[in-house]
Design an enzyme around this catalytic site. Structure first.
Site, PDB file in Angstrom:
ATOM      1  N   ARG A  76      37.192  28.387  42.478  1.00  0.00           N
ATOM      2  CA  ARG A  76      38.474  28.316  43.187  1.00  0.00           C
ATOM      3  C   ARG A  76      38.970  29.673  43.674  1.00  0.00           C
ATOM      4  NH1 ARG A  76      37.796  24.152  40.028  1.00  0.00           N
ATOM      5  NH2 ARG A  76      36.847  25.773  38.783  1.00  0.00           N
ATOM      6  N   THR A  77      39.079  30.630  42.758  1.00  0.00           N
ATOM      7  CA  THR A  77      39.746  31.892  43.093  1.00  0.00           C
ATOM      8  C   THR A  77      38.973  32.647  44.177  1.00  0.00           C
ATOM      9  OG1 THR A  77      40.382  31.940  40.775  1.00  0.00           O
ATOM     10  CG2 THR A  77      40.789  33.936  42.054  1.00  0.00           C
ATOM     11  N   LYS A 134      21.750  47.731  37.140  1.00  0.00           N
ATOM     12  CA  LYS A 134      20.983  48.954  36.831  1.00  0.00           C
ATOM     13  C   LYS A 134      21.823  49.955  36.065  1.00  0.00           C
ATOM     14  CE  LYS A 134      18.909  48.363  41.374  1.00  0.00           C
ATOM     15  NZ  LYS A 134      19.034  48.855  42.743  1.00  0.00           N
ATOM     16  N   ARG A 153      37.788  40.429  39.699  1.00  0.00           N
ATOM     17  CA  ARG A 153      37.765  39.628  38.462  1.00  0.00           C
ATOM     18  C   ARG A 153      36.802  40.313  37.514  1.00  0.00           C
ATOM     19  NH1 ARG A 153      37.210  33.186  37.746  1.00  0.00           N
ATOM     20  NH2 ARG A 153      39.390  33.402  38.322  1.00  0.00           N
ATOM     21  N   HIS A 186      46.099  36.476  35.161  1.00  0.00           N
ATOM     22  CA  HIS A 186      45.485  35.887  36.352  1.00  0.00           C
ATOM     23  C   HIS A 186      46.682  35.591  37.269  1.00  0.00           C
ATOM     24  CE1 HIS A 186      43.084  33.673  39.067  1.00  0.00           C
ATOM     25  NE2 HIS A 186      42.499  32.808  38.253  1.00  0.00           N
TER      26      HIS A 186
HETATM   27  N1   CP Z   1      41.421  28.620  38.121  1.00  0.00           N
HETATM   28  C1   CP Z   1      40.394  29.486  38.280  1.00  0.00           C
HETATM   29  O1   CP Z   1      40.545  30.704  38.107  1.00  0.00           O
HETATM   30  O2   CP Z   1      39.224  28.885  38.662  1.00  0.00           O
HETATM   31  P1   CP Z   1      37.876  29.682  38.990  1.00  0.00           P
HETATM   32  O3   CP Z   1      37.380  30.293  37.700  1.00  0.00           O
HETATM   33  O4   CP Z   1      36.938  28.666  39.548  1.00  0.00           O
HETATM   34  O5   CP Z   1      38.217  30.765  39.966  1.00  0.00           O
END
Ligand code: CP
Length: 336
Positions: free
Chosen positions: A85-86, A113, A135, A163
């Protein structure tokens, strides 16, 4: 960073795309070139992002789903953890604002590496990038990056910490359904200990006036839970009838060390959102889940796909929210 006159003209022109925001927030100017978490944002900053997102929603309904505010800009998705999603949402958001995107994944890069996070980011920056969406497994990774590169940094999830865009899209969805979060009771249920979503939701929702309850077995609550602005319950049956929103969290099996509960079956029995349990909730209760879902573990399919569920609406709203975030951080960078 020198700013060209045409860049300033572009930014100014596209600020005008959202005149209702200027009217609503007369004295306010967005100033952050990084979005690291909701803990550090004020109520007005959060509201400003949500109002900006509202202004961007209609772009996705056009036959040509594009607007030019980030034309000529480069957004890098720097993902050290998997995402559906993100990552897709940030890519689409950047494209809808006419930015170019660069997709980075740990597996196919020189991180394998031994290259460090900062070296990776600085090398990408040398190619002329403007916004890094990161992320990472480590809490604080986005903050570290923001202190060491010139580009804007947007946190797409750092360890168990935050998040923020998930928190914002959750809040946006509730506000869309109810008009406001003021006075609402929200239960966040499940694997809180490993959930950066729970933390971002908690900081954002409480700032907007909601009362948040974490519901989990003691083994799935974070060690600092008593210092957080939440109520705590160990029993979903105790809270299910009282709340306006139930946000179910995934059990993060990949992060669970040891046995946090005796069996999945037992966990589901006490903390799963079943049809029977939902039948005891308010008729208009909002059922949320950030995804990915473990169907049949924390939530039954009939509930996830049922009339109270807004799970796919959350995903849809995430696009407008991320467009707003990319737009605002870029605008702040242009003004510094
Ligand atoms: N909700 C969420 O962060 O989903 P993903 O891990 O698929 O990005």
């Amino acid at each position: 960073m020198p700013i060209s006159k045409s860049h300033l003209r572009t930014t100014k022109r596209h600020s005008g795309m959202i005149p209702h925001i200027k009217k609503k927030h007369k004295q306010f100017q967005w100033q952050r070139k990084h979005l690291l978490g909701l803990r550090e944002l004020s109520r007005e900053e959060i509201t400003y992002i949500l109002d900006t997102a509202e202004g961007f929603e209609q772009i996705s309904t056009r036959s040509v789903k594009k607007a030019p505010p980030l034309r000529g800009k480069v957004v890098v998705n720097l993902f050290f953890e998997d995402s559906t999603r993100t990552r897709s949402s940030f890519t689409l958001a950047a494209h809808r604002l006419s930015a170019d995107t660069l997709d980075f994944s740990k597996e196919s890069s020189s991180v394998s590496k031994g290259e460090t996070l900062l070296d990776t980011a600085k090398n990408l920056e040398a190619m002329g990038i403007d916004i890094v969406v990161i992320r990472h497994t480590a809490a604080g990774a986005a903050k570290l990056l923001s202190k060491n590169i010139n580009a804007c940094v947007v946190n797409a999830g750092d360890g168990f910490c935050e998040h923020p865009t998930q928190g914002l899209l959750d809040i946006y969805t509730i506000r869309q359904m109810r008009g406001s979060l003021e006075g609402l009771r929200v239960a966040i249920v499940g694997d809180i200990a490993h959930s950066r979503v729970a933390r971002s939701d908690m900081w954002g929702m409480t700032k907007l006036g909601a009362q948040v309850t974490f519901v989990a077995p003691p083994t799935l609550l974070p060690p600092d839970v008593r210092q957080l602005p939440v109520q705590i319950s160990y029993c979903l049956d105790e809270v299910v009838e009282k709340v306006d929103v139930i946000n179910m969290l995934r059990i993060q099996f990949e992060r669970l060390g040891g046995n946090a509960f005796p069996s999945i079956r037992e966990y589901s029995r006490y903390f799963g959102l079943t049809v029977e349990r939902l039948s005891r909730a308010k008729d208009n209760v909002i059922v949320m889940h950030p995804g990915p879902i473990n169907r049949g573990v924390e939530i039954d399919s009939k509930v996830a796909d049922g009339p109270n569920s807004v799970i796919l609406q959350q995903v849809k709203n995430g696009l407008a929210v991320r467009m707003a975030v990319l737009f605002l951080v870029n605008q702040a960078a242009a003004q510094t």
